[in-house]
Design a protein around this motif. Structure first.
Motif: not given
Length: 249
Positions: A167-174
């Motif tokens: 399981v992974k979490v991906i975080r991106l800006g606008p």
């Protein structure tokens, strides 16, 4: 590849016993099928689901409230994985209830309680993997909007003999973009929008919308909306003989 918009499905919430349910992919069934199945379940305060197993591999993502699953505490946002024919529980909601997404790469035929008579006759060979993640903290809105780099965090790490499960979490800006993990060495993936929004094939998906990615699909391109995006990828292990045996009737 299939998508389900949570905002479109939410009005269909219905009462089921002590709980409330929203079907996102598929529906209740007493027959296993190869189609993906996903739903949101909201447990009432202090509601208890006794220990049981399912006949398909399953992820659960806890998104509101609090409670316990066996000896483990679960709250926003905790991921849980269990192999087919692998018991877990009991699942007990806290004083403010407990909400979670149930995600299955194939449709289950209904839970089997561990107290069922002659239960050994219902079991099938399985690796009996059963994992619970540490809670994932989501960004507050101004922090997410201020993000300038893509971040990929492992929430449940693949261990030896896990056959690709993680399981992974991906975080991106606008408006940022990145490619989702390659699904080819897995049993498929669910992409779960947790925060912000995802732009996918021209549509905007808000929390808790889902994308189901089969192992035969190309890894999709992820594009964050104007407020950024935090997205969880639950990747199933490569299918064993039992999971492969679930075919269309």
């Amino acid at each position: 590849m299939q998508a389900a918009s949570y905002s479109e499905k939410e009005p269909s919430r219905f009462r089921r016993g002590q709980s409330w349910k929203i079907n996102l992919f598929g529906k209740n069934s007493d027959v296993a099928t190869p189609e993906p199945q996903a739903f949101r379940l909201d447990l009432n305060a202090h509601q208890k689901l006794d220990s049981h197993f399912h006949i398909v591999d399953q992820f659960q993502v806890f998104i509101a409230g609090s409670g316990t699953i066996g000896r483990d505490e679960v709250r926003l946002v905790t991921a849980h994985y269990a192999d087919h024919h692998t018991g877990y529980g009991p699942l007990i909601a806290g004083a403010q209830g407990l909400s979670y997404l149930t995600l299955r790469s194939k449709t289950d035929a209904g839970l089997v309680y561990l107290t069922t008579p002659d239960i050994r006759e219902k079991l099938r060979p399985t690796k009996r993997r059963h994992r619970v993640s540490e809670p994932v903290t989501l960004s507050i809105d101004p922090v997410l909007r201020d993000r300038t780099e893509v971040s990929v965090e492992t929430v449940i790490e693949e261990q030896p003999d896990d056959d690709g499960m993680n399981v992974k979490v991906i975080r991106l800006g606008p408006s940022m973009t990145t490619r989702a993990p390659d699904p080819s060495a897995s049993g498929g993936q669910f992409l779960i929008v947790l925060n912000g929004s995802l732009i996918f094939e021209g549509a905007i998906y808000t929390p808790f919308s889902l994308i189901f990615v089969r192992s035969s699909d190309d890894a999709p391109m992820l594009q964050a909306g104007e407020s950024g995006l935090e997205l969880m990828v639950t990747q199933y292990p490569r299918e064993d003989d039992w999971m492969k045996s679930i075919q269309a009737g």
